[in-house]
Motif scaffolding. Structure first.
Motif, short mmCIF file in Angstrom:
data_model
loop_
_atom_site.label_atom_id
_atom_site.label_comp_id
_atom_site.label_asym_id
_atom_site.label_seq_id
_atom_site.Cartn_x
_atom_site.Cartn_y
_atom_site.Cartn_z
N GLY A 1 0.79 -1.21 0.00
CA GLY A 1 0.00 0.00 0.00
C GLY A 1 0.83 1.27 0.00
N GLY A 2 2.13 1.15 0.01
CA GLY A 2 2.98 2.32 -0.03
C GLY A 2 3.14 2.99 1.32
N ALA A 3 4.03 3.95 1.35
CA ALA A 3 4.40 4.59 2.60
C ALA A 3 3.29 5.45 3.19
N VAL A 4 2.47 6.07 2.35
CA VAL A 4 1.41 6.94 2.87
C VAL A 4 0.42 6.15 3.72
N ALA A 5 0.20 4.90 3.37
CA ALA A 5 -0.76 4.07 4.10
C ALA A 5 -0.20 3.49 5.39
N ALA A 6 1.04 3.82 5.73
CA ALA A 6 1.73 3.12 6.81
C ALA A 6 1.59 3.74 8.20
N VAL A 7 0.89 4.85 8.38
CA VAL A 7 0.78 5.47 9.70
C VAL A 7 -0.61 5.21 10.26
N ALA A 8 -0.68 4.23 11.14
CA ALA A 8 -1.96 3.84 11.74
C ALA A 8 -2.34 4.80 12.87
N PRO A 9 -3.61 4.84 13.26
CA PRO A 9 -4.04 5.73 14.36
C PRO A 9 -3.26 5.52 15.65
N ALA A 10 -2.92 4.30 16.00
CA ALA A 10 -2.15 4.07 17.23
C ALA A 10 -0.78 4.73 17.14
N GLN A 11 -0.17 4.69 15.97
CA GLN A 11 1.13 5.34 15.80
C GLN A 11 0.98 6.86 15.85
N GLN A 12 -0.09 7.37 15.31
CA GLN A 12 -0.34 8.81 15.39
C GLN A 12 -0.45 9.25 16.84
N ARG A 13 -1.14 8.47 17.67
CA ARG A 13 -1.27 8.80 19.10
C ARG A 13 0.10 8.77 19.79
N ARG A 14 0.92 7.78 19.46
CA ARG A 14 2.25 7.68 20.05
C ARG A 14 3.09 8.90 19.66
N ILE A 15 3.02 9.31 18.42
CA ILE A 15 3.78 10.47 17.96
C ILE A 15 3.29 11.74 18.66
N ARG A 16 1.98 11.87 18.85
CA ARG A 16 1.44 13.03 19.58
C ARG A 16 1.98 13.07 21.02
N ARG A 17 2.01 11.90 21.68
CA ARG A 17 2.55 11.85 23.06
C ARG A 17 4.02 12.25 23.08
N LEU A 18 4.79 11.73 22.14
CA LEU A 18 6.21 12.10 22.06
C LEU A 18 6.37 13.60 21.79
N ALA A 19 5.54 14.14 20.91
CA ALA A 19 5.62 15.58 20.59
C ALA A 19 5.29 16.41 21.82
N ALA A 20 4.30 16.01 22.60
CA ALA A 20 3.96 16.73 23.83
C ALA A 20 5.13 16.72 24.79
N HIS A 21 5.81 15.59 24.89
CA HIS A 21 6.98 15.50 25.77
C HIS A 21 8.12 16.38 25.23
N PHE A 22 8.32 16.36 23.92
CA PHE A 22 9.34 17.21 23.32
C PHE A 22 9.07 18.67 23.63
N LEU A 23 7.83 19.09 23.44
CA LEU A 23 7.48 20.50 23.69
C LEU A 23 7.63 20.87 25.16
N ALA A 24 7.32 19.94 26.06
CA ALA A 24 7.42 20.21 27.50
C ALA A 24 8.87 20.32 27.95
N THR A 25 9.78 19.69 27.23
CA THR A 25 11.19 19.68 27.65
C THR A 25 12.08 20.53 26.77
N SER A 26 11.52 21.16 25.77
CA SER A 26 12.32 21.96 24.83
C SER A 26 12.25 23.44 25.20
N PRO A 27 13.36 24.11 25.17
CA PRO A 27 13.34 25.56 25.44
C PRO A 27 12.81 26.36 24.26
N ARG A 28 12.53 25.69 23.16
CA ARG A 28 12.11 26.35 21.92
C ARG A 28 10.70 26.93 22.08
N SER A 29 10.53 28.17 21.69
CA SER A 29 9.22 28.80 21.71
C SER A 29 8.57 28.58 20.35
N VAL A 30 7.33 28.14 20.36
CA VAL A 30 6.67 27.82 19.10
C VAL A 30 5.29 28.46 19.04
#
Length: 136
Positions: free
Chosen positions: A77-106
Motif C-alpha cells: 500500500g505504499g508509505a502513505v498508508a503506513a501510519v496507523a491511528p495508534a502510531q499517530q497517538r504515540r507520535i502526539r505523546r512524544l511531541a507533547a513530551h518534546f514540547l514540554a522539555t524543549s526551550p524552543r518557543s513555538v
C-alpha cells in the motif's frame, strides 16, 4: 515528486535511513530548518522517537515529521498508508513530551508525513516522495 539517482539499500534499516536522508533533504530544500533528527526522550518511561522536528518555511510552525519509507508499494500500500491511528497517538505523546522539555518557543505545531517509496532492494529505478502537510 519523482526521485531519481537514489542511493542503494539492502535491508529494512537501510530503507529507513535512506528515506530519512531523502526526507531531510526535501524539507531543507523547501526552506524548512531541521532542528532535531531521531529525537528520543531522555526518560525511560516514554518510548519511541520523532523522526524529524523542523521549523517550516514561514518560521511560524514547529513541524513534527513522520518519515515512512517503503520499497514494495504495490504489495503493502505504499508509505502513505503506513501510519496507523495508534502510531499517530504515540507520535502526539512524544511531541507533547518534546514540547514540554524543549526551550524552543513555538506558535503552531503540526504533524506532517513524508512518504518515500523506493525501488526494491538491490534494484535501480526511480522512487516517489509525497509530503503530506497536516497529515493528522
Amino acid at each position: 515528486m519523482v526521485l531519481a539517482d537514489l542511493p542503494s539499500h539492502d535491508s529494512a534499516v537501510d530503507v529507513g535511513h535512506v528515506g530519512e536522508e531523502i526526507a531531510a533533504a526535501h524539507l531543507t530544500g523547501h526552506g524548512y530548518v531541521v532542528v532535531e533528527r531521531n529525537w528520543r526522550p531522555a526518560t525511560s518511561d516514554i518510548r519511541g522517537e520523532l523522526d524529524i522536528v523542523a521549523v517550516d518555511d514561514t518560521g511560524r510552525a514547529l513541524v513534527i515529521v513522520e518519515v515512512k519509507a517503503r520499497c514494495d508499494a504495490a504489495h503493502f500500500g505504499g508509505a502513505v498508508a503506513a501510519v496507523a491511528p495508534a502510531q499517530q497517538r504515540r507520535i502526539r505523546r512524544l511531541a507533547a513530551h518534546f514540547l514540554a522539555t524543549s526551550p524552543r518557543s513555538v506558535g503552531e505545531v503540526r504533524f506532517d508525513l513524508v512518504a518515500v517509496d523506493l525501488p526494491a532492494p538491490g534494484t535501480s529505478g526511480t522512487g516517489t516522495l509525497t509530503h503530506v502537510v497536516r497529515a493528522w
